[in-house]
Design a protein around this motif. Structure first.
Motif, PDB file in Angstrom:
ATOM      1  N   ALA A  41       8.757   2.488  -2.423  1.00 51.09           N
ATOM      2  CA  ALA A  41       9.291   2.558  -3.779  1.00 51.09           C
ATOM      3  C   ALA A  41       9.268   1.203  -4.469  1.00 51.09           C
ATOM      4  CB  ALA A  41      10.714   3.118  -3.750  1.00 51.09           C
ATOM      5  N   ARG A  42       9.362   0.130  -3.698  1.00 56.05           N
ATOM      6  CA  ARG A  42       9.381  -1.224  -4.276  1.00 56.05           C
ATOM      7  C   ARG A  42       7.991  -1.846  -4.345  1.00 56.05           C
ATOM      8  NH1 ARG A  42      11.716  -4.961  -1.438  1.00 56.05           N
ATOM      9  NH2 ARG A  42      11.829  -3.786   0.506  1.00 56.05           N
ATOM     10  N   GLY A  43       6.973  -1.140  -3.838  1.00 51.38           N
ATOM     11  CA  GLY A  43       5.620  -1.666  -3.925  1.00 51.38           C
ATOM     12  C   GLY A  43       5.291  -2.735  -2.918  1.00 51.38           C
ATOM     13  N   VAL A  44       6.005  -2.765  -1.776  1.00 54.71           N
ATOM     14  CA  VAL A  44       5.768  -3.807  -0.767  1.00 54.71           C
ATOM     15  C   VAL A  44       5.416  -3.189   0.588  1.00 54.71           C
ATOM     16  CG1 VAL A  44       7.184  -5.540  -1.912  1.00 54.71           C
ATOM     17  CG2 VAL A  44       8.263  -3.952  -0.310  1.00 54.71           C
ATOM     18  N   LEU A  45       4.747  -2.059   0.547  1.00 56.68           N
ATOM     19  CA  LEU A  45       4.408  -1.362   1.786  1.00 56.68           C
ATOM     20  C   LEU A  45       3.476  -2.186   2.664  1.00 56.68           C
ATOM     21  CD1 LEU A  45       5.168   1.357   3.026  1.00 56.68           C
ATOM     22  CD2 LEU A  45       3.172   2.362   1.921  1.00 56.68           C
ATOM     23  N   VAL A  46       2.677  -3.044   2.051  1.00 53.13           N
ATOM     24  CA  VAL A  46       1.741  -3.864   2.811  1.00 53.13           C
ATOM     25  C   VAL A  46       2.474  -4.780   3.788  1.00 53.13           C
ATOM     26  CG1 VAL A  46       1.665  -5.757   1.123  1.00 53.13           C
ATOM     27  CG2 VAL A  46      -0.316  -5.320   2.600  1.00 53.13           C
ATOM     28  N   ASP A  47       3.729  -5.104   3.486  1.00 55.58           N
ATOM     29  CA  ASP A  47       4.505  -6.007   4.340  1.00 55.58           C
ATOM     30  C   ASP A  47       5.301  -5.275   5.418  1.00 55.58           C
ATOM     31  OD1 ASP A  47       3.677  -8.227   2.816  1.00 55.58           O
ATOM     32  OD2 ASP A  47       5.282  -7.863   1.355  1.00 55.58           O
ATOM     33  N   HIS A  48       5.273  -3.961   5.406  1.00 59.16           N
ATOM     34  CA  HIS A  48       6.081  -3.193   6.357  1.00 59.16           C
ATOM     35  C   HIS A  48       5.459  -3.229   7.757  1.00 59.16           C
ATOM     36  CE1 HIS A  48       8.272   0.201   8.162  1.00 59.16           C
ATOM     37  NE2 HIS A  48       9.172  -0.005   7.224  1.00 59.16           N
ATOM     38  N   ALA A  49       6.318  -3.257   8.759  1.00 58.44           N
ATOM     39  CA  ALA A  49       5.839  -3.292  10.147  1.00 58.44           C
ATOM     40  C   ALA A  49       5.113  -1.994  10.501  1.00 58.44           C
ATOM     41  CB  ALA A  49       7.023  -3.491  11.087  1.00 58.44           C
ATOM     42  N   GLU A  50       4.257  -2.061  11.498  1.00 59.17           N
ATOM     43  CA  GLU A  50       3.546  -0.876  11.980  1.00 59.17           C
ATOM     44  C   GLU A  50       4.547   0.173  12.462  1.00 59.17           C
ATOM     45  OE1 GLU A  50       0.188   0.310  15.389  1.00 59.17           O
ATOM     46  OE2 GLU A  50       0.647  -1.805  14.938  1.00 59.17           O
ATOM     47  N   LEU A  51       4.241   1.430  12.186  1.00 57.00           N
ATOM     48  CA  LEU A  51       5.162   2.502  12.527  1.00 57.00           C
ATOM     49  C   LEU A  51       5.221   2.726  14.038  1.00 57.00           C
ATOM     50  CD1 LEU A  51       4.413   5.186   9.787  1.00 57.00           C
ATOM     51  CD2 LEU A  51       5.910   3.184   9.689  1.00 57.00           C
ATOM     52  N   SER A 102      -2.114  18.964   8.770  1.00 57.08           N
ATOM     53  CA  SER A 102      -1.376  18.320   7.684  1.00 57.08           C
ATOM     54  C   SER A 102      -1.169  16.858   8.035  1.00 57.08           C
ATOM     55  CB  SER A 102      -0.007  18.991   7.487  1.00 57.08           C
ATOM     56  OG  SER A 102      -0.158  20.354   7.144  1.00 57.08           O
ATOM     57  N   LEU A 103      -1.528  15.988   7.088  1.00 56.86           N
ATOM     58  CA  LEU A 103      -1.319  14.549   7.290  1.00 56.86           C
ATOM     59  C   LEU A 103      -0.601  13.987   6.074  1.00 56.86           C
ATOM     60  CD1 LEU A 103      -1.856  12.054   9.078  1.00 56.86           C
ATOM     61  CD2 LEU A 103      -3.918  11.649   7.706  1.00 56.86           C
ATOM     62  N   PHE A 104       0.608  13.430   6.301  1.00 60.38           N
ATOM     63  CA  PHE A 104       1.365  12.792   5.238  1.00 60.38           C
ATOM     64  C   PHE A 104       0.994  11.312   5.188  1.00 60.38           C
ATOM     65  CE2 PHE A 104       4.978  15.804   6.646  1.00 60.38           C
ATOM     66  CZ  PHE A 104       4.376  16.875   6.001  1.00 60.38           C
ATOM     67  N   CYS A 105       0.700  10.831   3.988  1.00 58.08           N
ATOM     68  CA  CYS A 105       0.378   9.416   3.808  1.00 58.08           C
ATOM     69  C   CYS A 105       1.371   8.797   2.837  1.00 58.08           C
ATOM     70  CB  CYS A 105      -1.044   9.256   3.264  1.00 58.08           C
ATOM     71  SG  CYS A 105      -2.330   9.785   4.426  1.00 58.08           S
ATOM     72  N   ILE A 106       2.166   7.847   3.332  1.00 57.56           N
ATOM     73  CA  ILE A 106       3.097   7.111   2.489  1.00 57.56           C
ATOM     74  C   ILE A 106       2.308   6.055   1.719  1.00 57.56           C
ATOM     75  CG2 ILE A 106       5.214   5.749   2.423  1.00 57.56           C
ATOM     76  CD1 ILE A 106       5.619   8.536   3.585  1.00 57.56           C
ATOM     77  N   THR A 107       2.543   5.963   0.411  1.00 59.30           N
ATOM     78  CA  THR A 107       1.800   4.991  -0.391  1.00 59.30           C
ATOM     79  C   THR A 107       2.667   4.443  -1.515  1.00 59.30           C
ATOM     80  OG1 THR A 107      -0.165   4.625  -1.761  1.00 59.30           O
ATOM     81  CG2 THR A 107       0.799   6.839  -1.797  1.00 59.30           C
ATOM     82  N   ASP A 108       2.409   3.189  -1.855  1.00 60.90           N
ATOM     83  CA  ASP A 108       3.069   2.580  -3.005  1.00 60.90           C
ATOM     84  C   ASP A 108       2.121   2.476  -4.193  1.00 60.90           C
ATOM     85  OD1 ASP A 108       1.382   0.577  -2.133  1.00 60.90           O
ATOM     86  OD2 ASP A 108       2.964  -0.844  -1.610  1.00 60.90           O
ATOM     87  N   GLY A 109       1.029   3.214  -4.126  1.00 63.15           N
ATOM     88  CA  GLY A 109       0.029   3.181  -5.185  1.00 63.15           C
ATOM     89  C   GLY A 109      -1.155   2.316  -4.848  1.00 63.15           C
ATOM     90  N   GLN A 110      -1.042   1.580  -3.745  1.00 58.10           N
ATOM     91  CA  GLN A 110      -2.132   0.717  -3.307  1.00 58.10           C
ATOM     92  C   GLN A 110      -2.335   0.793  -1.797  1.00 58.10           C
ATOM     93  OE1 GLN A 110      -2.577  -2.830  -5.484  1.00 58.10           O
ATOM     94  NE2 GLN A 110      -3.481  -4.018  -3.825  1.00 58.10           N
ATOM     95  N   THR A 111      -1.301   0.453  -1.034  1.00 60.83           N
ATOM     96  CA  THR A 111      -1.374   0.535   0.425  1.00 60.83           C
ATOM     97  C   THR A 111      -1.101   1.970   0.876  1.00 60.83           C
ATOM     98  OG1 THR A 111      -0.617  -1.752   0.618  1.00 60.83           O
ATOM     99  CG2 THR A 111      -0.383  -0.351   2.568  1.00 60.83           C
ATOM    100  N   VAL A 112      -1.814   2.411   1.916  1.00 58.16           N
ATOM    101  CA  VAL A 112      -1.636   3.755   2.465  1.00 58.16           C
ATOM    102  C   VAL A 112      -1.236   3.647   3.934  1.00 58.16           C
ATOM    103  CG1 VAL A 112      -2.786   5.929   3.056  1.00 58.16           C
ATOM    104  CG2 VAL A 112      -3.304   4.789   0.886  1.00 58.16           C
ATOM    105  N   VAL A 113      -0.097   4.276   4.276  1.00 58.64           N
ATOM    106  CA  VAL A 113       0.394   4.276   5.662  1.00 58.64           C
ATOM    107  C   VAL A 113       0.497   5.728   6.118  1.00 58.64           C
ATOM    108  CG1 VAL A 113       2.306   3.716   7.187  1.00 58.64           C
ATOM    109  CG2 VAL A 113       1.668   2.128   5.356  1.00 58.64           C
TER     110      VAL A 113
END
Length: 422
Positions: A308-318, A190-201
């Motif tokens: 949720a705000r569509g700015v996942l691309v700016d989030h730091a590496e997990l 199982s792999l969970f991928c967080i996404t804002d509709g464009q970026t995938v983490v």
């Protein structure tokens, strides 16, 4: 942030537990919540239930939530996220149209085909004749799936043609279409991928255990346990899945005008021909969430809020803990066929190196904690390795008293012993 979490189970309790450790989260509201969540969150009733989108949106506005996190699949498929977003509120969870990736297995197969995502050969059937022809085409082991939501128990995998046909007939009688698939060999991931509709983490992979009994015996359940990390995965596995599966799927959904925003659960089989998608889900999986979030060092609230705000691309590496995590589900007498409720639960106050997430619990009229569902508790433990995490989890399970309860004794055992091969 003030965050509202919708749901009642161990997955939602795991989310609440994770949010409670985020220094940017100063208030958590759970609706309806459960007795375990009530220890760290403000539990509020939902008179219309979790499927009442307007009721959820009303509560979100009442408590001035900065973010609404919808846990279960049913409200997502019902469009609750749409109701919340219509009020101008940030929401973590896909729209009704996007949640059809879980709501309809036939739709998911269509999207996978369009995105060139590797998956099992399948047939969508609406009559018993179509089912029997599809079973002849795929051969044993037979895989028969209810096309709609079935709480993790709508799939039968069997070598018995009569059992396969019987399950298909029951689903058809209930008004559901059937998806018949070829069997995929190899271990599941199982792999969970967080996404804002464009970026995938991607988050850390996990493996769960669906059958009720040891050695994968007995009927399917919603999940009897899980562990993470999976040290036996090949190098580059997660990046490969994102590149070949998750990102193309997210891109396809955006191209259709129904962007997928939330968590895309990618259920995979590592076959002799490479990873193949077993299923997509539109939310965090239970019980894998319990171990994945236990290992996540990155603050959970900021991650979900960025998506949720569509700015996942700016989030730091997990960032991740090095420890292994194991969760063991304690189920009620009779689960999964006819679970018994109302039995007192004790022994939760002295579990040392483990903690408990509530799944199916309630507080009785006398204030005593009682069982209120099939999967009652998820016991979670971290350890320096799987052996230590397992030992801590099972020691804690042994201290819990619930008449007639049962659990699997082999969660993560083969991985601990190095017996899983790809």
């Amino acid at each position: 942030m003030k965050i509202l979490v919708i749901g009642t189970g161990a997955r939602e309790h795991a989310i609440v537990h994770g949010l409670s450790q985020d220094p940017q989260v100063d208030a958590i509201i759970a609706a309806p919540g459960n007795p375990g969540m009530a220890l760290v969150a403000d539990c509020r009733p939902l008179p219309g239930g979790v499927l009442d989108g307007e009721g959820v949106a009303d509560l979100a506005q009442e408590v001035a939530a900065d973010l609404v996190v919808i846990g279960p699949e049913a409200p997502l498929v019902a469009g609750v996220a749409d109701s919340v977003r219509a009020r101008g509120l940030a929401c973590f969870g896909p729209s009704k149209d996007a949640a059809q990736l879980e709501g309809s297995k036939a739709f998911a197969k269509e999207v996978m085909a369009a995105a060139d995502v590797p998956t099992a050969r399948s047939y969508v059937c609406d009559t018993l004749d179509e089912v029997t022809n599809a079973l002849d085409a795929t051969g044993a082991p037979y895989v028969v799936k209810d096309d709609g939501l079935a709480a993790g128990k709508g799939v039968v995998v069997t070598d018995d043609i009569d059992a396969a046909v019987e399950h298909a007939q029951a689903c058809l009688d209930a008004g559901s279409s059937i998806v018949v698939e070829e069997f995929l060999d190899g271990p599941e991931v199982s792999l969970f991928c967080i996404t804002d509709g464009q970026t995938v983490v991607p988050l850390a992979p996990a493996q769960d255990f669906k059958r009720v009994g040891d050695d994968d015996q007995g009927p399917n359940t919603g999940g009897m346990g899980a562990y993470s990390p999976l040290d036996w995965l090949p190098d580059g596995f997660v990046d490969d899945v994102v590149t070949r599966i998750a990102q193309p799927t997210v891109d396809e959904m955006r191209g259709r005008g129904t962007p997928f925003e939330g968590v895309l659960y990618v259920g995979l089989a590592l076959t002799s021909r490479g990873p193949r998608v077993v299923e997509f889900n539109a939310r965090f999986g239970d019980p894998e969430t319990q171990v994945v979030l236990a290992r996540l060092r990155t603050p959970l609230g900021s991650l979900l809020h960025a998506a949720a705000r569509g700015v996942l691309v700016d989030h730091a590496e997990l960032a991740w803990r090095d420890e292994a995590a194991v969760t063991v589900v304690v189920a009620s007498d009779g689960y999964p066929v006819a679970p018994r409720s109302g039995d007192p639960i004790s022994g939760l106050d002295d579990l040392d190196d483990a903690y408990v997430l509530h799944a199916g619990t309630a507080t009785g009229d006398d204030g005593v904690l009682v069982s209120a569902g099939g999967r009652v508790l998820s016991v979670v433990a971290l350890g320096d390795d799987l052996a230590q995490a397992r030992q801590r989890a099972y020691t804690a399970v042994g201290r819990i008293e619930l008449e007639g309860s049962h659990h699997r004794t082999d969660i993560a055992l083969k991985a601990q012993q190095g017996e899983i091969t790809v």
